[in-house]
Design an enzyme around this catalytic site. Structure first.
Site, short mmCIF file in Angstrom:
data_model
loop_
_atom_site.label_atom_id
_atom_site.label_comp_id
_atom_site.label_asym_id
_atom_site.label_seq_id
_atom_site.Cartn_x
_atom_site.Cartn_y
_atom_site.Cartn_z
N VAL C 20 -2.89 71.26 91.27
CA VAL C 20 -1.49 71.58 91.49
C VAL C 20 -0.69 72.37 90.83
O VAL C 20 -1.20 72.83 89.68
CB VAL C 20 -0.87 70.21 91.93
CG1 VAL C 20 -1.23 69.37 92.96
CG2 VAL C 20 -1.06 69.22 90.76
N CYS C 21 0.65 72.62 90.84
CA CYS C 21 1.42 73.41 89.99
C CYS C 21 1.74 72.73 88.94
O CYS C 21 1.89 71.51 89.15
CB CYS C 21 2.62 73.70 90.77
SG CYS C 21 4.22 74.32 90.03
N PRO C 22 1.60 73.11 87.82
CA PRO C 22 1.33 74.56 87.37
C PRO C 22 0.18 75.04 87.17
O PRO C 22 0.02 76.30 86.64
CB PRO C 22 2.43 74.65 86.18
CG PRO C 22 2.22 73.61 85.40
CD PRO C 22 2.11 72.57 86.71
#
Lengths: 114, 100, 83
Positions: C20-22
């Site tokens: 997932v981000c980042p």
């Protein structure tokens, strides 16, 4: 290149804030700025090995690994550690005297208390 | 001057009103304002007064990951971005203020 | 845009399923640093927000998005050419 300091001050297991502060810190490296994370007050517990799974929370291992790999400085405020008798810091988290903490903050372009 | 604002609390917190007022005042004085919302701050996009800041030329981006976690719908004019957007704001602004 | 079969002599793939981000962009950025200018990278995502945000961020960094395709539900392939 800017110097960005993120300050983690909350207890780690009452809230997701501390994990999010670390995830945000990883993201802040993406424009090649110099990111430092300071653990102080009750935030120093976040810099130790905990068992967040017991309270159905996710481990911040990935954030710590990424921050270390990306060359971020991880400092734990020594007076906060001493007051709480915290000794088992995570790898790559360095105890820092209050003077060093103050210098890091005053030399920063951006300070984010999270 | 370019002003960056990080907001991590939900609209129930007084931070929301402060951010709205600071943003409006900065825009009135000719400054650029970029706001990044993450953690519970993403709930502010459902606050009409806050979301209306985009009409005043305030740039607003949210952490799409936090939005997805909280099952919030998209709002026109607000960038459903990433921590990279926050890094860009931090890198580009003259001052960044954090409300948490 | 569609990623066509055949990526030339060198095609590097980066599997970011589960990320997932980042971390999606951090790992993409680190991988691109290993490549020469003009070389191409195919990135696999299963995190929907990353499919919009990583290409946008890559373009902002000057790289060129060569194609995005969705071979199956909740799986996307993004092909980028390093600037």
């Amino acid at each position: 290149m800017k110097k960005i300091t993120v300050i983690v001050r909350n207890l780690p297991l009452n809230t997701r804030r501390n994990s999010e502060a670390l995830r945000m810190s990883v993201g802040l490296t993406l424009k090649n700025d110099k990111v430092t994370v300071i653990f102080m007050d009750d935030g120093v517990y976040s810099a130790t090995h905990l068992e967040p799974g017991i309270v159905n929370s996710r481990s911040p291992d990935r954030e710590f690994e990424a921050l270390s790999m990306l060359g971020c400085s991880l400092l734990a405020d020594k007076p906060s550690l001493d007051k709480r008798s915290v000794k088992n810091l995570r790898e790559n988290v360095v105890p820092a005297a209050r003077e060093e903490i103050v210098n890091t903050i005053t030399e920063s372009d951006i300070v984010i208390p999270f | 001057m370019k002003l960056g604002i990080l907001l991590t609390t939900s609209p129930e917190n007084e931070n929301t009103n402060t951010v709205i007022n600071i943003s409006r005042a900065a825009i009135r004085q000719g400054h650029e304002v970029s706001i990044f919302l993450m953690y519970d701050g993403v709930y502010n996009i459902n606050n009409k007064e806050f979301a209306a800041l985009v009409d005043d030329r305030v740039s607003i981006a949210v952490c799409a990951f936090n939005v997805e976690q909280r099952k919030i719908g998209k709002v026109d004019g607000i960038v459903f971005g990433s921590q990279y957007d926050h890094a860009c704001i931090a890198s580009e602004v003259d001052r960044l203020i954090s409300f948490g | 845009m569609v990623i066509r079969a055949g990526y030339g002599d060198k095609m590097v793939e980066l599997d970011l399923k589960g990320e997932v981000c980042p971390y999606t962009f951090v790992k993409t950025k680190l991988k691109l640093e290993e490549l020469e200018s003009g070389e191409e990278l195919v990135i696999l995502f299963d995190h929907a927000p990353a499919v919009e945000n990583v290409p946008r961020s890559l373009k902002n960094e000057g790289h060129k998005i060569m194609g995005i395709e969705q071979p199956e539900d909740k799986l996307w392939k993004v092909k980028v050419r390093k600037a």
